[in-house]
Design a protein around this motif. Structure first.
Motif, PDB file in Angstrom:
ATOM      1  N   MET A   1      45.480 110.886 -63.664  1.00 55.22           N
ATOM      2  CA  MET A   1      46.105 111.404 -62.465  1.00 55.22           C
ATOM      3  C   MET A   1      46.328 110.262 -61.476  1.00 55.22           C
ATOM      4  N   ARG A   2      47.507 110.203 -60.889  1.00 58.31           N
ATOM      5  CA  ARG A   2      47.814 109.183 -59.885  1.00 58.31           C
ATOM      6  C   ARG A   2      47.682 109.802 -58.503  1.00 58.31           C
ATOM      7  N   VAL A   3      47.269 108.985 -57.532  1.00 58.27           N
ATOM      8  CA  VAL A   3      47.100 109.471 -56.165  1.00 58.27           C
ATOM      9  C   VAL A   3      47.979 108.638 -55.234  1.00 58.27           C
ATOM     10  N   ASP A   4      48.344 109.182 -54.100  1.00 56.29           N
ATOM     11  CA  ASP A   4      49.147 108.470 -53.109  1.00 56.29           C
ATOM     12  C   ASP A   4      48.245 107.819 -52.071  1.00 56.29           C
ATOM     13  N   TRP A   5      48.561 106.572 -51.724  1.00 54.00           N
ATOM     14  CA  TRP A   5      47.887 105.843 -50.659  1.00 54.00           C
ATOM     15  C   TRP A   5      48.915 105.568 -49.577  1.00 54.00           C
ATOM     16  N   LYS A   6      48.420 105.170 -48.400  1.00 53.37           N
ATOM     17  CA  LYS A   6      49.351 104.757 -47.351  1.00 53.37           C
ATOM     18  C   LYS A   6      50.007 103.440 -47.783  1.00 53.37           C
ATOM     19  N   PRO A   7      51.209 103.147 -47.291  1.00 50.68           N
ATOM     20  CA  PRO A   7      51.884 101.909 -47.665  1.00 50.68           C
ATOM     21  C   PRO A   7      51.033 100.686 -47.318  1.00 50.68           C
ATOM     22  N   GLY A   8      50.995  99.720 -48.205  1.00 56.86           N
ATOM     23  CA  GLY A   8      50.208  98.510 -47.984  1.00 56.86           C
ATOM     24  C   GLY A   8      50.674  97.379 -48.875  1.00 56.86           C
ATOM     25  N   THR A   9      50.061  96.249 -48.709  1.00 57.72           N
ATOM     26  CA  THR A   9      50.429  95.035 -49.448  1.00 57.72           C
ATOM     27  C   THR A   9      49.607  94.945 -50.726  1.00 57.72           C
ATOM     28  N   LEU A  10      50.024  95.634 -51.743  1.00 58.97           N
ATOM     29  CA  LEU A  10      49.265  95.674 -52.996  1.00 58.97           C
ATOM     30  C   LEU A  10      50.036  95.075 -54.165  1.00 58.97           C
ATOM     31  N   ILE A  11      50.847  94.080 -53.893  1.00 59.43           N
ATOM     32  CA  ILE A  11      51.551  93.390 -54.967  1.00 59.43           C
ATOM     33  C   ILE A  11      50.683  92.195 -55.367  1.00 59.43           C
ATOM     34  N   TYR A  12      49.862  92.388 -56.381  1.00 57.26           N
ATOM     35  CA  TYR A  12      48.914  91.359 -56.815  1.00 57.26           C
ATOM     36  C   TYR A  12      48.915  91.273 -58.328  1.00 57.26           C
ATOM     37  N   PRO A  13      48.469  90.164 -58.907  1.00 56.36           N
ATOM     38  CA  PRO A  13      47.949  88.950 -58.286  1.00 56.36           C
ATOM     39  C   PRO A  13      49.067  88.053 -57.765  1.00 56.36           C
ATOM     40  N   LEU A  14      48.656  87.154 -56.895  1.00 61.58           N
ATOM     41  CA  LEU A  14      49.546  86.163 -56.300  1.00 61.58           C
ATOM     42  C   LEU A  14      48.877  84.791 -56.433  1.00 61.58           C
ATOM     43  N   PRO A  15      49.653  83.720 -56.356  1.00 60.58           N
ATOM     44  CA  PRO A  15      49.008  82.405 -56.400  1.00 60.58           C
ATOM     45  C   PRO A  15      48.161  82.187 -55.149  1.00 60.58           C
ATOM     46  N   ALA A  16      47.046  81.533 -55.301  1.00 60.89           N
ATOM     47  CA  ALA A  16      46.235  81.099 -54.153  1.00 60.89           C
ATOM     48  C   ALA A  16      46.630  79.643 -53.923  1.00 60.89           C
ATOM     49  N   VAL A  17      47.463  79.407 -52.909  1.00 59.35           N
ATOM     50  CA  VAL A  17      47.977  78.058 -52.678  1.00 59.35           C
ATOM     51  C   VAL A  17      47.440  77.490 -51.369  1.00 59.35           C
ATOM     52  N   LEU A  18      47.541  76.187 -51.276  1.00 57.59           N
ATOM     53  CA  LEU A  18      47.190  75.485 -50.048  1.00 57.59           C
ATOM     54  C   LEU A  18      48.483  74.970 -49.435  1.00 57.59           C
ATOM     55  N   ILE A  19      48.795  75.470 -48.241  1.00 58.67           N
ATOM     56  CA  ILE A  19      49.981  75.020 -47.517  1.00 58.67           C
ATOM     57  C   ILE A  19      49.562  73.810 -46.683  1.00 58.67           C
ATOM     58  N   SER A  20      50.191  72.676 -46.943  1.00 57.82           N
ATOM     59  CA  SER A  20      49.913  71.477 -46.149  1.00 57.82           C
ATOM     60  C   SER A  20      51.081  71.260 -45.194  1.00 57.82           C
ATOM     61  N   CYS A  21      50.757  70.761 -44.011  1.00 59.95           N
ATOM     62  CA  CYS A  21      51.800  70.612 -42.996  1.00 59.95           C
ATOM     63  C   CYS A  21      51.369  69.600 -41.949  1.00 59.95           C
ATOM     64  N   GLY A  22      52.293  69.289 -41.070  1.00 58.38           N
ATOM     65  CA  GLY A  22      52.011  68.332 -39.999  1.00 58.38           C
ATOM     66  C   GLY A  22      52.565  66.967 -40.331  1.00 58.38           C
ATOM     67  N   THR A  23      51.820  65.936 -39.904  1.00 54.89           N
ATOM     68  CA  THR A  23      52.259  64.555 -40.110  1.00 54.89           C
ATOM     69  C   THR A  23      51.216  63.788 -40.908  1.00 54.89           C
ATOM     70  N   MET A  24      51.602  62.606 -41.369  1.00 53.03           N
ATOM     71  CA  MET A  24      50.695  61.755 -42.142  1.00 53.03           C
ATOM     72  C   MET A  24      49.714  60.998 -41.239  1.00 53.03           C
ATOM     73  N   GLU A  25      49.903  61.063 -39.934  1.00 54.80           N
ATOM     74  CA  GLU A  25      48.995  60.373 -39.011  1.00 54.80           C
ATOM     75  C   GLU A  25      47.587  60.953 -39.117  1.00 54.80           C
ATOM     76  N   GLU A  26      46.586  60.163 -38.824  1.00 56.27           N
ATOM     77  CA  GLU A  26      45.197  60.617 -38.858  1.00 56.27           C
ATOM     78  C   GLU A  26      45.034  61.796 -37.907  1.00 56.27           C
ATOM     79  N   GLY A  27      44.548  62.910 -38.431  1.00 59.81           N
ATOM     80  CA  GLY A  27      44.354  64.109 -37.632  1.00 59.81           C
ATOM     81  C   GLY A  27      45.622  64.907 -37.382  1.00 59.81           C
ATOM     82  N   GLY A  28      46.760  64.461 -37.925  1.00 59.85           N
ATOM     83  CA  GLY A  28      48.033  65.137 -37.669  1.00 59.85           C
ATOM     84  C   GLY A  28      48.423  66.172 -38.700  1.00 59.85           C
ATOM     85  N   ALA A  29      47.599  66.315 -39.755  1.00 60.89           N
ATOM     86  CA  ALA A  29      47.933  67.254 -40.833  1.00 60.89           C
ATOM     87  C   ALA A  29      46.938  68.400 -40.871  1.00 60.89           C
ATOM     88  N   ASN A  30      47.366  69.487 -41.454  1.00 58.51           N
ATOM     89  CA  ASN A  30      46.489  70.647 -41.617  1.00 58.51           C
ATOM     90  C   ASN A  30      46.740  71.283 -42.976  1.00 58.51           C
TER      91      ASN A  30
END
Length: 193
Positions: A1-30
């Motif tokens: 039996m299937r049940v209804d849930w409220k709408p949500g973000t259940l499209i899984y699995p997804l990649p677990a990635v690391l987003i890098s950004c900022g600048t190459m300067e010391e302390g300028g990247a995240n």
């Protein structure tokens, strides 16, 4: 039996990635952990990532107009999770995680050398959606660790890379290889007489 849930973000699995950004300067990247990432076009190669406006990385990406998507591995799982819960306003995540920062070859975007594959992305458009803003970007460069490239085929071996995935609040390793795209309709080769 299937049940209804409220709408949500259940499209899984997804990649677990690391987003890098900022600048190459010391302390300028995240680094920001993200799973709401996807490819959206092959030609030209494009991707999308959803980021909350209050995240430190959001303003860095807005300022620079670029970011890196660095695939993470099972061996990077602790660092991947940590980068998602600790603010880059207070911590130098590259240093704390022991990651090597390298400049992308096209835009100079900070990338993570320990990642098996890093994509250098140039922001094309930002769409405000609600809790997240959607960054649509052109993939302008790809760096791959040659240790995972098959010498005979030139293909990247995803299985050997030990990639990390995310499913509804939990991390997993990729499972067993089942087949390649189109294998279900591929005809078996027959020997000619």
């Amino acid at each position: 039996m299937r049940v209804d849930w409220k709408p949500g973000t259940l499209i899984y699995p997804l990649p677990a990635v690391l987003i890098s950004c900022g600048t190459m300067e010391e302390g300028g990247a995240n680094i920001l952990t993200a799973s709401w990432v996807s490819t959206v076009c092959t030609n030209p190669p494009m991707c999308v990532v959803g980021i909350r406006p209050e995240r430190h990385s959001h303003s860095l990406i807005m300022d620079q107009g670029s970011f890196g998507i660095n695939l993470s591995t099972v061996s990077m799982a602790r660092e991947t999770d940590w980068c998602g819960v600790v603010s880059g306003r207070k911590e130098n995540k590259f240093r704390a995680c022991g990651f090597t920062k390298e400049a992308g070859t096209v835009l100079g975007t900070p990338l993570i050398a320990e990642s098996p594959i890093s994509l250098e992305c140039k922001v094309r458009e930002v769409t405000k959606l609600g809790s997240h803003d959607m960054f649509l970007a052109d993939i302008v460069g790809v760096r791959a660790d040659e240790a995972y490239i098959d010498a005979e085929t030139g293909a990247f071996d995803m299985q050997r890379a030990g990639l990390l995935v995310y499913a509804h609040g939990e991390y997993f390793s990729l499972g067993e290889y089942i087949g390649h795209f189109g294998w279900s309709v591929r005809k078996k080769k027959t020997k000619r007489r």
